[in-house]
Design a protein around this motif. Sequence first.
Motif, PDB file in Angstrom:
ATOM      1  N   CYS A  48       0.998  -1.186   0.057  1.00 33.77           N
ATOM      2  CA  CYS A  48      -0.037   0.043  -0.055  1.00 33.77           C
ATOM      3  C   CYS A  48       0.966   1.139   0.040  1.00 33.77           C
ATOM      4  CB  CYS A  48      -0.991   0.103   0.987  1.00 33.77           C
ATOM      5  SG  CYS A  48      -2.143  -1.129   1.024  1.00 33.77           S
ATOM      6  N   VAL A 290      -5.488   4.228  -4.632  1.00 32.65           N
ATOM      7  CA  VAL A 290      -5.752   4.640  -3.267  1.00 32.65           C
ATOM      8  C   VAL A 290      -6.983   5.271  -2.976  1.00 32.65           C
ATOM      9  CG1 VAL A 290      -4.577   6.587  -2.131  1.00 32.65           C
ATOM     10  CG2 VAL A 290      -3.273   5.104  -3.463  1.00 32.65           C
ATOM     11  N   LEU A 293      -9.320   2.647  -1.724  1.00 33.58           N
ATOM     12  CA  LEU A 293      -9.073   2.313  -0.527  1.00 33.58           C
ATOM     13  C   LEU A 293      -9.507   3.040   0.580  1.00 33.58           C
ATOM     14  CD1 LEU A 293      -7.310  -0.156   1.064  1.00 33.58           C
ATOM     15  CD2 LEU A 293      -5.397   1.482   1.055  1.00 33.58           C
TER      16      LEU A 293
END
Length: 315
Positions: A48, A290, A293
């Motif tokens: 990540c 991103v 997420l």
Amino acid sequence: MASDVPQQTSLPLGGQIRSILIALGFKPRTAVILVPYLWLTIFFVVPCIIILKISFAQTVIAQPPYTPMFGPESVPHDQLFDNFKRLFQDSLYYKAYLNSLNLAFFSTLICLLIGYPMAYGIARCSPSTRALLLLAIILPFWTSFLIRVYAWKSILSKEGVVNDLLLGLGIIDEPLLILYTPAAMYIGVVYTYLPFMILPLYANLEKMDLSLLEAAADLGCRPLKAFCVITIPLSLPGIIAGALLVFIPAVGEYVIPELLGGPNALMIGKVVADEFFQNRDWPMASAVAVAILIILVIPIMAFQYFQGKAQEAPK
């Protein structure tokens, strides 16, 4: 002649890591606790962070195809968030987000409406029948996910089983266009993720104390009202767990929209794949990932925070 050297048994990876931590001076209990955290750090947190780093870069014709984070060729500070700005400026991205959230929300709702009665019925069956029904729920997992989606592609086509059945019954005069429509995507998502809704609900309903329903009946409460005021509130943790297990993967689903939704299906998982493999725009694809997420993690963290507060509150 047998060797006097003792045979060394190979440990699984987790056991090897635990042994290394113990050798470094950690206590056995601490080593056991650190193994999953170390695993999550290596295979979740670090990737990540790498994706987050790439999302601030810019596309270049090089290998890797993005600018470095530091150095003379790095992105100027005033352009660090250009990829994230494009998410709001280009309608392609926010439409894909909205389509994916819409698909995930209604698929989760349909799974709940179908899965709750199934889980309730399984939980109230005899143990022998319950085992067979649970086996039937788990059985699709024994087959490849890709093969099952391809099977639905054949079933929903104009020459598939659904159209043949409707034509044979005389309900329609010509084949329906089901494949490559939103309906086909909903069918694929609901079929794929329905077990993830049923199993948490079953685990919750199976542990419920039936004497509460008997007490409600003795006090004159009708079955439907008892179901609404007792069964549903007590099964709320199972509903939430099942909803999260369906909603989260459905948002980023790629295979089902690609195979059943066709080329016109604008889903965020497909956008990420196109940015990575067709446009070779890794920074933009990373920014999209991103954002997904953040969209998924923040509500989950908020839910866990308020749930923890509710459990800590005095009763």
